[in-house]
Design an enzyme around this catalytic site. Structure first.
Site, PDB file in Angstrom:
ATOM      1  N   ASP A  11       0.779  -1.256  -0.098  1.00 46.25           N
ATOM      2  CA  ASP A  11      -0.006   0.084  -0.143  1.00 46.25           C
ATOM      3  C   ASP A  11       1.104   1.351  -0.015  1.00 46.25           C
ATOM      4  O   ASP A  11       1.665   1.607   0.837  1.00 46.25           O
ATOM      5  CB  ASP A  11      -0.939   0.079   1.232  1.00 46.25           C
ATOM      6  CG  ASP A  11      -1.810   1.221   1.207  1.00 46.25           C
ATOM      7  OD1 ASP A  11      -1.461   2.079   0.558  1.00 46.25           O
ATOM      8  OD2 ASP A  11      -2.527   1.200   2.418  1.00 46.25           O
ATOM      9  N   TYR A 230       2.257  -0.128  15.470  1.00 47.12           N
ATOM     10  CA  TYR A 230       1.276   0.191  14.466  1.00 47.12           C
ATOM     11  C   TYR A 230       1.759   0.678  13.155  1.00 47.12           C
ATOM     12  O   TYR A 230       2.179   1.671  13.173  1.00 47.12           O
ATOM     13  CB  TYR A 230      -0.042   0.796  15.080  1.00 47.12           C
ATOM     14  CG  TYR A 230      -0.837   1.293  14.121  1.00 47.12           C
ATOM     15  CD1 TYR A 230      -1.540   0.484  13.398  1.00 47.12           C
ATOM     16  CD2 TYR A 230      -0.747   2.539  13.535  1.00 47.12           C
ATOM     17  CE1 TYR A 230      -2.359   0.847  12.324  1.00 47.12           C
ATOM     18  CE2 TYR A 230      -1.507   2.976  12.458  1.00 47.12           C
ATOM     19  CZ  TYR A 230      -2.190   2.119  11.862  1.00 47.12           C
ATOM     20  OH  TYR A 230      -2.978   2.270  10.838  1.00 47.12           O
ATOM     21  N   LYS A 233      -2.422  -2.679   8.836  1.00 48.93           N
ATOM     22  CA  LYS A 233      -2.859  -4.041   8.327  1.00 48.93           C
ATOM     23  C   LYS A 233      -1.858  -4.748   7.238  1.00 48.93           C
ATOM     24  O   LYS A 233      -1.459  -4.034   6.386  1.00 48.93           O
ATOM     25  CB  LYS A 233      -4.004  -4.534   8.250  1.00 48.93           C
ATOM     26  CG  LYS A 233      -4.872  -4.831   9.710  1.00 48.93           C
ATOM     27  CD  LYS A 233      -4.357  -5.909  10.285  1.00 48.93           C
ATOM     28  CE  LYS A 233      -4.895  -6.020  11.920  1.00 48.93           C
ATOM     29  NZ  LYS A 233      -4.003  -5.752  12.905  1.00 48.93           N
TER      30      LYS A 233
END
Ligand code: F6R
Ligand code: MG
Ligand code: MG
Length: 366
Positions: A11, A230, A233
């Protein structure tokens, strides 16, 4: 002929939030791969699933090849440049390292590869999922390769009668790959015991016990474990060879009808049902639901046919309706219980900060 399939996915920016890459970004990655892959690749296929762009390549260089990985890394950098120029959301977000160091694994993008001697006819399915993590494939691939309720070939085909070897990786162990090989049918309870926990134990590969052939390869990177915090995903890709000594295409697709709950819905912090969707799908409701696409091909002397869109069929419209109901059912309980991921998996630092602050305010009652 020995051929290698390599799929590399990242991404590097999307429009309207985490919805889909822009046309310009997508075209740039495609152009780059075509240009730079001229003397390297036999064939390629660039696609998007949600906000992720995947580069599927065929070549003769084997797995973990530096030049192939570098080609993909540079293509993602070229896409990032467009994303930055257009002001896309999360431009370059999956490129976690500053410079390429020989292998794209551990640098952010997801990779699944396999090298094999081409059969006279060589069908396979390339899966890509968005808003979830590699454990999302645990249940469907377990059912497709080990359960005669889904794989009738385990009863009907002598080629599959000997079962399969599941290679499972412990993704929490980041210093070195920690793997275990377990065989079906005798180890199915052990396999299920591990696959139950998809945030930790992930199917990396499946091999035929009758031919030794490599049937499945899943990208197992966890961005969370690479970056130590984080970062979004993992949105895993997978390659699955079908027919012959492997399950039929429809046997591999059958378990996706369940729409099982997986991690990755909204902010990578919630559970949601995995919805099988047509190629190049976007995401929508609550930044989801988690989606999976499947492009089926035949490869011959390294050349790919056009893709057949396996979830673009009236049957899956009915399934998507049922899965939408599962999505709203779990969403109705908001942040409560299994709707949200456990603390160890929560993607947002804010929760940790809040709990730390609250912890200090607790008092012991006499
Ligand atoms: C995966 C994906 C999500 C986001 C997550 C956080 O494709 O888009 O995992 O990374 O929803 O989003 P931001 O960065 O907006 O906080
Ligand atoms: Mg995203
Ligand atoms: Mg994504």
């Amino acid at each position: 002929m020995k051929v290698t399939l390599s799929v590399l996915k990242a991404d590097v920016g999307s429009i309207g939030g985490h919805i889909k890459p822009s046309r310009a970004l997508f075209d740039e990655v495609k152009r780059f791969v075509k240009e730079a892959g001229k003397n390297l690749l036999i064939d390629s296929y660039v696609s998007s699933t949600g906000d992720d762009v995947a580069i599927l390549t065929t070549h003769e260089r084997g797995v973990n090849d530096e030049k192939i990985h570098k080609l993909a890394w540079d293509a993602f950098l070229a896409g990032t440049a467009v994303a930055k120029k257009q002001g896309l959301y999360g431009a370059g977000q999956d490129l976690l390292k500053d410079s390429f160091s020989g292998n794209i694994k551990g640098m952010g993008p997801a990779v699944a590869e396999m090298e094999f001697e081409e059969r006279p006819n060589e069908p396979f399915v390339f899966f890509a999922a968005d808003k979830t993590d590699p454990g999302a494939y645990n249940l469907p691939f377990y059912l497709a390769f080990a359960d005669p309720m889904f794989n009738s070939g385990l009863i009907l085909s002598t080629k599959m009668g000997k079962g399969f070897t599941f290679r499972i990786i412990d993704v929490a162990h980041t210093e070195k790959d920690r793997i275990i090989d377990l065989n079906t049918p005798e180890d199915i309870y052990e396999i299920a015991t591990l696959l139950r926990d998809g945030e930790r134990y992930v199917i990396e590969s499946i091999f035929s016990r009758s031919t030794g052939g490599h049937g499945v390869s899943v990208s197992t990177t966890r961005l969370h474990n690479i970056a130590g915090k984080y970062t979004g995903k993992d949105d895993p890709v997978a390659l699955v060879r079908v027919q012959g000594e492997f399950p039929a295409t429809g046997e591999v697709l059958a378990p996706f009808e369940i729409g099982h709950y997986v991690a990755g819905f909204m902010r990578g912090s919630h559970n949601g049902p995995l919805m099988p969707c047509p190629l190049n799908v976007t995401v929508s409701y609550f930044d989801g639901p988690p989606v999976v696409t499947g492009a089926a091909f035949c490869v011959h002397e390294g050349k790919l046919t056009e893709a057949a869109d396996v979830f673009d069929h009236p049957f899956w419209e009915h399934v998507r309706g049922k899965i939408s109901e599962k999505a709203t059912a779990i969403r109705r309980q908001g942040f409560s219980g299994p709707a949200m991921l456990p603390y160890s998996e929560l993607e947002y630092g804010g929760v940790v900060e809040k709990l730390t602050a609250l912890d200090k305010k607790f008092k012991l009652r006499d």
